[in-house]
Design a protein around this motif. Structure first.
Motif, PDB file in Angstrom:
ATOM      1  N   CYS A  33     -23.086  33.396 -18.714  1.00  0.00           N
ATOM      2  CA  CYS A  33     -23.196  34.635 -19.617  1.00  0.00           C
ATOM      3  C   CYS A  33     -23.709  35.902 -18.953  1.00  0.00           C
ATOM      4  CB  CYS A  33     -24.216  34.342 -20.642  1.00  0.00           C
ATOM      5  SG  CYS A  33     -24.616  35.846 -21.873  1.00  0.00           S
ATOM      6  N   LEU A  34     -24.887  35.591 -18.047  1.00  0.00           N
ATOM      7  CA  LEU A  34     -25.610  36.461 -17.354  1.00  0.00           C
ATOM      8  C   LEU A  34     -24.481  36.929 -16.251  1.00  0.00           C
ATOM      9  CD1 LEU A  34     -28.062  38.040 -16.025  1.00  0.00           C
ATOM     10  CD2 LEU A  34     -28.244  36.237 -14.686  1.00  0.00           C
ATOM     11  N   SER A  35     -23.956  36.216 -15.671  1.00  0.00           N
ATOM     12  CA  SER A  35     -22.866  36.553 -14.527  1.00  0.00           C
ATOM     13  C   SER A  35     -21.758  37.342 -15.133  1.00  0.00           C
ATOM     14  CB  SER A  35     -22.246  35.453 -13.952  1.00  0.00           C
ATOM     15  OG  SER A  35     -23.068  34.560 -13.157  1.00  0.00           O
ATOM     16  N   TRP A  65     -17.962  42.027 -20.295  1.00  0.00           N
ATOM     17  CA  TRP A  65     -19.214  42.295 -21.622  1.00  0.00           C
ATOM     18  C   TRP A  65     -18.566  41.285 -22.858  1.00  0.00           C
ATOM     19  CZ3 TRP A  65     -20.793  48.181 -21.349  1.00  0.00           C
ATOM     20  CH2 TRP A  65     -21.511  48.149 -20.171  1.00  0.00           C
ATOM     21  N   GLN A  66     -17.291  41.583 -23.239  1.00  0.00           N
ATOM     22  CA  GLN A  66     -16.982  40.725 -24.222  1.00  0.00           C
ATOM     23  C   GLN A  66     -17.280  39.170 -23.902  1.00  0.00           C
ATOM     24  OE1 GLN A  66     -13.163  42.220 -24.970  1.00  0.00           O
ATOM     25  NE2 GLN A  66     -13.858  43.771 -26.905  1.00  0.00           N
ATOM     26  N   GLN A 116     -20.639  38.272 -24.571  1.00  0.00           N
ATOM     27  CA  GLN A 116     -21.060  38.378 -25.758  1.00  0.00           C
ATOM     28  C   GLN A 116     -20.483  37.324 -26.683  1.00  0.00           C
ATOM     29  OE1 GLN A 116     -18.638  41.295 -27.894  1.00  0.00           O
ATOM     30  NE2 GLN A 116     -19.405  40.724 -29.755  1.00  0.00           N
ATOM     31  N   GLU A 117     -19.236  36.625 -26.343  1.00  0.00           N
ATOM     32  CA  GLU A 117     -18.804  35.482 -26.984  1.00  0.00           C
ATOM     33  C   GLU A 117     -19.367  33.972 -26.628  1.00  0.00           C
ATOM     34  OE1 GLU A 117     -14.813  35.751 -25.752  1.00  0.00           O
ATOM     35  OE2 GLU A 117     -14.463  37.633 -26.997  1.00  0.00           O
ATOM     36  N   SER A 118     -20.353  34.020 -25.728  1.00  0.00           N
ATOM     37  CA  SER A 118     -20.867  33.070 -25.178  1.00  0.00           C
ATOM     38  C   SER A 118     -22.157  32.575 -26.400  1.00  0.00           C
ATOM     39  CB  SER A 118     -21.724  32.994 -23.848  1.00  0.00           C
ATOM     40  OG  SER A 118     -22.494  34.324 -23.750  1.00  0.00           O
ATOM     41  N   ALA A 153     -25.406  41.858 -23.446  1.00  0.00           N
ATOM     42  CA  ALA A 153     -23.818  42.386 -23.416  1.00  0.00           C
ATOM     43  C   ALA A 153     -23.410  43.020 -24.962  1.00  0.00           C
ATOM     44  CB  ALA A 153     -22.810  41.207 -23.281  1.00  0.00           C
ATOM     45  N   ILE A 154     -23.887  42.498 -26.005  1.00  0.00           N
ATOM     46  CA  ILE A 154     -23.863  43.087 -27.204  1.00  0.00           C
ATOM     47  C   ILE A 154     -24.458  44.471 -27.317  1.00  0.00           C
ATOM     48  CG2 ILE A 154     -23.996  43.036 -29.779  1.00  0.00           C
ATOM     49  CD1 ILE A 154     -24.226  39.793 -29.291  1.00  0.00           C
TER      50      ILE A 154
END
Length: 233
Positions: free
Chosen positions: A124-126, A152-153, A156-158, A166-167
């Motif tokens: 997610c961070l990456s 970013w999406q 977000q989805e993670s 990201a959101i």
């Protein structure tokens, strides 16, 4: 002594020697001693003090970069982060050991995303940082926003800790581009975790941006933000 003990006892010379023999874990510990200004290497004969200090900084960075290039996961994580956020020795007069390099940081984070052995939070961070770095590298006029939004999406989805970054970034991007119908649902979903976004959501309700005007809701969001700021103080 094991590596942790060598690190704790600030045995930089021994850690660098192990790194020279191919131990990338030792190289990571050696570099961190330098980053923390916890190891003073002997000054080579004929070399000035500043030259020796600069060489030690370069040696520390090389430990991380070489490990990353060889696929050593811990070194790869450190390489990505240090080129994203720099490394400065502690204290009021700390000196920079490694300067930020956004293009290099993006390369390292993309390398992390190619791996199957990273956890969901690091993935997610990456993803978030690849998107952010794409924006920083592109600047105001040359950013590939489709690429930014794609990463970013993915973050977000993670749906793990860190996805709120990201959101909120996506929400602010849509808001700044006056795509309020896309921005508002994201702001609604995130303002409790990212209170600073409550102010933007309050503006939407105050001015009817993507939602019907609701002054009470706008005030409620402003009060929520004020309360969070008060607690932070």
């Amino acid at each position: 002594m094991d590596l942790q003990e060598l690190y704790t006892k600030r045995k930089g010379e021994e850690l660098f020697a192990l790194y020279d023999d191919g131990d990338f874990d030792a190289g990571l510990f050696a570099a961190k001693l330098v980053f923390n200004d916890a190891y003073k290497a002997p000054i080579p004969e004929g070399m000035k003090k500043k030259e020796a200090k600069d060489k030690l900084k370069k040696d520390a960075e090389d430990c991380i970069v070489t490990g990353a290039e060889k696929g050593h996961l811990a070194s790869l994580i450190e390489a990505a982060d240090m080129h994203f956020s720099t490394r400065v020795t502690p204290g009021p007069f700390g000196s920079t050991v490694v300067f930020a390099n956004y293009k290099q940081a993006k390369t390292w984070y993309l390398s992390l995303l190619d791996r199957d052995d990273i956890d969901a939070e690091l993935r997610c961070l990456s993803n978030f940082r690849v998107g952010l770095l794409t924006k920083l590298i592109g600047g105001k006029d040359n950013t590939d926003w489709q690429e930014v939004i794609k990463y970013w999406q993915a973050a977000q989805e993670s749906a793990v800790k860190g996805s709120e970054l990201a959101i909120s970034a996506l929400a602010m991007h849509y808001f700044e581009n006056k795509d309020y119908e896309a921005a508002v649902p994201l702001l609604e979903s995130i303002y409790l975790e990212a209170p600073y976004t409550a102010l933007t959501l309050a503006l939407c309700y105050k001015n009817g941006l993507g939602v019907e005007i609701n002054i009470d809701k706008s005030k409620e969001l402003d009060d929520f933000w004020a309360e969070k700021i008060g607690k932070a103080k």
